[in-house]
Motif scaffolding. Structure first.
Motif, PDB file in Angstrom:
ATOM      1  N   PHE A 112       0.857  -1.178   0.000  1.00 29.95           N
ATOM      2  CA  PHE A 112       0.000   0.000   0.000  1.00 29.95           C
ATOM      3  C   PHE A 112       0.895   1.230   0.000  1.00 29.95           C
ATOM      4  O   PHE A 112       2.061   1.147   0.364  1.00 29.95           O
ATOM      5  CB  PHE A 112      -0.935   0.011   1.220  1.00 29.95           C
ATOM      6  N   GLY A 113       0.347   2.356  -0.417  1.00 28.88           N
ATOM      7  CA  GLY A 113       1.113   3.605  -0.398  1.00 28.88           C
ATOM      8  C   GLY A 113       2.452   3.468  -1.093  1.00 28.88           C
ATOM      9  O   GLY A 113       2.534   3.016  -2.232  1.00 28.88           O
ATOM     10  N   ASP A 114       3.520   3.834  -0.402  1.00 24.71           N
ATOM     11  CA  ASP A 114       4.874   3.781  -0.956  1.00 24.71           C
ATOM     12  C   ASP A 114       5.548   2.422  -0.782  1.00 24.71           C
ATOM     13  O   ASP A 114       6.744   2.296  -1.015  1.00 24.71           O
ATOM     14  CB  ASP A 114       5.743   4.855  -0.295  1.00 24.71           C
ATOM     15  N   ASN A 115       4.812   1.416  -0.348  1.00 30.78           N
ATOM     16  CA  ASN A 115       5.387   0.081  -0.164  1.00 30.78           C
ATOM     17  C   ASN A 115       4.960  -0.907  -1.248  1.00 30.78           C
ATOM     18  O   ASN A 115       5.077  -2.102  -1.068  1.00 30.78           O
ATOM     19  CB  ASN A 115       5.011  -0.484   1.220  1.00 30.78           C
ATOM     20  N   ARG A 116       4.479  -0.392  -2.370  1.00 33.09           N
ATOM     21  CA  ARG A 116       4.122  -1.259  -3.488  1.00 33.09           C
ATOM     22  C   ARG A 116       5.403  -1.771  -4.164  1.00 33.09           C
ATOM     23  O   ARG A 116       6.462  -1.159  -4.061  1.00 33.09           O
ATOM     24  CB  ARG A 116       3.258  -0.492  -4.483  1.00 33.09           C
ATOM     25  N   PRO A 117       5.319  -2.897  -4.869  1.00 27.91           N
ATOM     26  CA  PRO A 117       6.500  -3.441  -5.540  1.00 27.91           C
ATOM     27  C   PRO A 117       7.219  -2.449  -6.453  1.00 27.91           C
ATOM     28  O   PRO A 117       8.445  -2.478  -6.548  1.00 27.91           O
ATOM     29  CB  PRO A 117       5.944  -4.624  -6.329  1.00 27.91           C
ATOM     30  N   GLU A 118       6.456  -1.540  -7.112  1.00 23.57           N
ATOM     31  CA  GLU A 118       7.122  -0.565  -7.993  1.00 23.57           C
ATOM     32  C   GLU A 118       8.096   0.315  -7.211  1.00 23.57           C
ATOM     33  O   GLU A 118       9.168   0.660  -7.699  1.00 23.57           O
ATOM     34  CB  GLU A 118       6.108   0.355  -8.685  1.00 23.57           C
ATOM     35  N   GLN A 119       7.719   0.684  -5.994  1.00 20.19           N
ATOM     36  CA  GLN A 119       8.580   1.554  -5.189  1.00 20.19           C
ATOM     37  C   GLN A 119       9.687   0.772  -4.481  1.00 20.19           C
ATOM     38  O   GLN A 119      10.813   1.236  -4.399  1.00 20.19           O
ATOM     39  CB  GLN A 119       7.763   2.331  -4.140  1.00 20.19           C
ATOM     40  N   VAL A 120       9.341  -0.377  -3.948  1.00 21.56           N
ATOM     41  CA  VAL A 120      10.313  -1.130  -3.144  1.00 21.56           C
ATOM     42  C   VAL A 120      11.196  -2.019  -4.009  1.00 21.56           C
ATOM     43  O   VAL A 120      12.422  -2.007  -3.870  1.00 21.56           O
ATOM     44  CB  VAL A 120       9.594  -1.959  -2.055  1.00 21.56           C
ATOM     45  N   ASP A 121      10.601  -2.792  -4.902  1.00 22.24           N
ATOM     46  CA  ASP A 121      11.379  -3.755  -5.678  1.00 22.24           C
ATOM     47  C   ASP A 121      12.062  -3.145  -6.897  1.00 22.24           C
ATOM     48  O   ASP A 121      13.166  -3.562  -7.245  1.00 22.24           O
ATOM     49  CB  ASP A 121      10.490  -4.923  -6.124  1.00 22.24           C
ATOM     50  N   PHE A 122      11.434  -2.166  -7.531  1.00 22.39           N
ATOM     51  CA  PHE A 122      12.053  -1.541  -8.704  1.00 22.39           C
ATOM     52  C   PHE A 122      12.896  -0.335  -8.287  1.00 22.39           C
ATOM     53  O   PHE A 122      14.119  -0.346  -8.395  1.00 22.39           O
ATOM     54  CB  PHE A 122      10.998  -1.137  -9.737  1.00 22.39           C
ATOM     55  N   GLU A 123      12.243   0.729  -7.808  1.00 21.18           N
ATOM     56  CA  GLU A 123      12.991   1.921  -7.398  1.00 21.18           C
ATOM     57  C   GLU A 123      13.933   1.606  -6.236  1.00 21.18           C
ATOM     58  O   GLU A 123      15.021   2.167  -6.143  1.00 21.18           O
ATOM     59  CB  GLU A 123      12.030   3.040  -7.000  1.00 21.18           C
ATOM     60  N   GLY A 124      13.514   0.697  -5.363  1.00 21.11           N
ATOM     61  CA  GLY A 124      14.321   0.335  -4.203  1.00 21.11           C
ATOM     62  C   GLY A 124      15.534  -0.505  -4.546  1.00 21.11           C
ATOM     63  O   GLY A 124      16.389  -0.742  -3.698  1.00 21.11           O
ATOM     64  N   THR A 125      15.612  -0.973  -5.763  1.00 17.94           N
ATOM     65  CA  THR A 125      16.828  -1.626  -6.254  1.00 17.94           C
ATOM     66  C   THR A 125      17.657  -0.620  -7.035  1.00 17.94           C
ATOM     67  O   THR A 125      18.865  -0.521  -6.869  1.00 17.94           O
ATOM     68  CB  THR A 125      16.477  -2.842  -7.142  1.00 17.94           C
ATOM     69  N   ARG A 126      16.986   0.150  -7.871  1.00 16.24           N
ATOM     70  CA  ARG A 126      17.679   1.145  -8.693  1.00 16.24           C
ATOM     71  C   ARG A 126      18.332   2.233  -7.834  1.00 16.24           C
ATOM     72  O   ARG A 126      19.502   2.586  -8.047  1.00 16.24           O
ATOM     73  CB  ARG A 126      16.707   1.786  -9.679  1.00 16.24           C
ATOM     74  N   ASN A 127      17.599   2.785  -6.883  1.00 12.63           N
ATOM     75  CA  ASN A 127      18.113   3.907  -6.089  1.00 12.63           C
ATOM     76  C   ASN A 127      19.403   3.570  -5.334  1.00 12.63           C
ATOM     77  O   ASN A 127      20.381   4.321  -5.428  1.00 12.63           O
ATOM     78  CB  ASN A 127      17.046   4.423  -5.125  1.00 12.63           C
ATOM     79  N   PRO A 128      19.458   2.459  -4.590  1.00 13.71           N
ATOM     80  CA  PRO A 128      20.728   2.139  -3.917  1.00 13.71           C
ATOM     81  C   PRO A 128      21.864   1.854  -4.900  1.00 13.71           C
ATOM     82  O   PRO A 128      23.016   2.201  -4.633  1.00 13.71           O
ATOM     83  CB  PRO A 128      20.403   0.898  -3.083  1.00 13.71           C
ATOM     84  N   ALA A 129      21.541   1.244  -6.052  1.00 17.69           N
ATOM     85  CA  ALA A 129      22.590   0.975  -7.039  1.00 17.69           C
ATOM     86  C   ALA A 129      23.175   2.275  -7.581  1.00 17.69           C
ATOM     87  O   ALA A 129      24.401   2.426  -7.688  1.00 17.69           O
ATOM     88  CB  ALA A 129      22.034   0.119  -8.176  1.00 17.69           C
ATOM     89  N   GLU A 130      22.309   3.232  -7.903  1.00 16.78           N
ATOM     90  CA  GLU A 130      22.789   4.525  -8.396  1.00 16.78           C
ATOM     91  C   GLU A 130      23.552   5.289  -7.313  1.00 16.78           C
ATOM     92  O   GLU A 130      24.578   5.895  -7.583  1.00 16.78           O
ATOM     93  CB  GLU A 130      21.624   5.344  -8.931  1.00 16.78           C
ATOM     94  N   ALA A 131      23.042   5.246  -6.081  1.00 12.51           N
ATOM     95  CA  ALA A 131      23.724   5.927  -4.978  1.00 12.51           C
ATOM     96  C   ALA A 131      25.067   5.271  -4.682  1.00 12.51           C
ATOM     97  O   ALA A 131      26.044   5.960  -4.378  1.00 12.51           O
ATOM     98  CB  ALA A 131      22.834   5.923  -3.726  1.00 12.51           C
ATOM     99  N   ALA A 132      25.129   3.948  -4.789  1.00 14.05           N
ATOM    100  CA  ALA A 132      26.394   3.236  -4.564  1.00 14.05           C
ATOM    101  C   ALA A 132      27.430   3.622  -5.613  1.00 14.05           C
ATOM    102  O   ALA A 132      28.609   3.813  -5.305  1.00 14.05           O
ATOM    103  CB  ALA A 132      26.154   1.727  -4.564  1.00 14.05           C
ATOM    104  N   LYS A 133      26.982   3.772  -6.842  1.00 19.46           N
ATOM    105  CA  LYS A 133      27.894   4.197  -7.913  1.00 19.46           C
ATOM    106  C   LYS A 133      28.423   5.603  -7.619  1.00 19.46           C
ATOM    107  O   LYS A 133      29.631   5.846  -7.712  1.00 19.46           O
ATOM    108  CB  LYS A 133      27.179   4.163  -9.259  1.00 19.46           C
TER     109      LYS A 133
END
Length: 146
Positions: A112-133
């Motif tokens: 629900f809200g910001d805990n949907r798969p699009e936010q957690v599984d997609f953006e939540g994988t992309r965001n840490p990867a980009e920040a790590a880079k």
């Protein structure tokens, strides 16, 4: 099931160790390298924290959204505040980190809200990867479990 998760995480920890040239190689700053576990309060992330602590060759960080809800980690685990859905919070969370193990994922009961798969599984994988880079993290490993 818990043993399967531990086995998978143990393999991931070995991969991090291999990429570092072995777990006993000192960090350039003279101490142990910091491995940050994203999703540290979940089953897979918690198992990663346990395995890293058991090895004793790493400084271990546990990234959590709310430190008050972090529970208890082993002595010496550094609790780091960050939200994988919020890129701005990740730069500070990744400061001084050499390696990242990302074990975060959405769970069926919280879609629900910001805990949907699009936010957690997609953006939540992309965001840490980009920040790590951007933070010049040496390696990031993604692990998941169902």
């Amino acid at each position: 099931m818990r043993n399967v998760v531990k086995a998978v995480v143990a393999v991931c920890v070995v991969l991090v160790a291999g990429l570092a040239g072995g777990p006993r190689v000192a960090h350039a700053a003279g101490g142990q390298p910091l491995v940050l576990v994203v999703g540290a309060t979940g089953k897979t992330g918690g198992a990663a924290v346990e395995q890293l602590v058991a090895q004793g060759a790493w400084r271990v960080g546990a990234m959590v959204r709310d430190p008050a809800k972090a529970g208890s980690f082993a002595t010496g685990v550094e609790v780091v505040t960050g939200d994988l859905r919020e890129p701005a919070s990740l730069a500070k969370a990744l400061d001084g980190v050499a390696y990242v193990i990302s074990a975060a994922g959405s769970t069926g009961g919280e879609w629900f809200g910001d805990n949907r798969p699009e936010q957690v599984d997609f953006e939540g994988t992309r965001n840490p990867a980009e920040a790590a880079k951007a933070a010049r993290v040496k390696r990031i490993r993604l692990v998941s479990a169902m």
